[in-house]
Design an enzyme around this catalytic site. Sequence first.
Site, mmCIF file in Angstrom:
data_model
loop_
_atom_site.group_PDB
_atom_site.id
_atom_site.type_symbol
_atom_site.label_atom_id
_atom_site.label_comp_id
_atom_site.label_asym_id
_atom_site.label_seq_id
_atom_site.Cartn_x
_atom_site.Cartn_y
_atom_site.Cartn_z
ATOM 1 N N LYS A 1 -1.636 -7.991 -4.427
ATOM 2 C CA LYS A 1 -2.483 -6.928 -4.355
ATOM 3 C C LYS A 1 -1.775 -5.590 -4.078
ATOM 4 C CE LYS A 1 -5.396 -4.784 -0.788
ATOM 5 N NZ LYS A 1 -5.884 -4.579 0.613
ATOM 6 N N HIS B 1 0.811 -1.275 -0.008
ATOM 7 C CA HIS B 1 0.040 -0.113 0.024
ATOM 8 C C HIS B 1 1.002 1.209 -0.223
ATOM 9 C CE1 HIS B 1 -2.063 -3.412 1.804
ATOM 10 N NE2 HIS B 1 -3.161 -2.871 1.323
#
Length: 252
Positions: free
Chosen positions: A170, A143
């Site tokens: 991800k 992230h």
Amino acid sequence: MNKVVVKNVTFGEGAPKICVPMVGKTVAALKEEAEMLKTIDLDVVEWRVDFFEDVKDLVKVKAALDEIRAILPETPILFTFRSAKEGGELAVSDEFYFELNETLAGTGKIDLVDVELFNEEADVLRLIETAHKNNVKVVMSNHDFDKTPAKEEIVSRLTRMEALGADLPKIAVMPKSAGDVLTLLDATNTVSEKANQPIITMSMAGTGVISRLAGEVFGSAMTFGAAKKASAPGQIDVNELRHVLDLLHKQF
């Protein structure tokens, strides 16, 4: 591309799957959330355990998971401790982070575990091995709440995750402009065309909201919606999200 099957959910085919986070601080709050989520059209529940006030007590974490699982017996559960350095609620030692995740992967009560890419590689590989031994799929994540890296860097990180053994790589990035959102979508398209595993990508905040909706077009297999409190900027109400995903899916 390989499909990833978790209970009755198949990643890598059809519309992006909807994941809704649970962010309760107490067991009572988590039970209330779980009861509410039982009534919602979703595919995966993410337990953001970094919000849980007793997260440092593994016995209490396991007991809370038992309560959640009792209410949601058939729903895939993604277990996530989001570290402070990646935008989570709590800073803990690397040692505790891996102990927590390895312990919970061994309970038989979770279906997926989030493993942050930027840790010691040996620790990451050990956790992946533990997860896979227990039939738990690995969502490997990164992230960036400050910026959107260059396309090549996004591609590189997602490719690295797959190489390490992630079932579902991800990445979530923060856009400063519409161009940044296009960068993320372009990287997603590039990786999804050659990857062996389904990937999950998103551009955060209001600017990036199209990325949470257009996964079927560009190649992102899961999107995060909010039922009550959003756990990240830009999450859409889960009912609105399902409506838009269905609308787009019908055009395919």
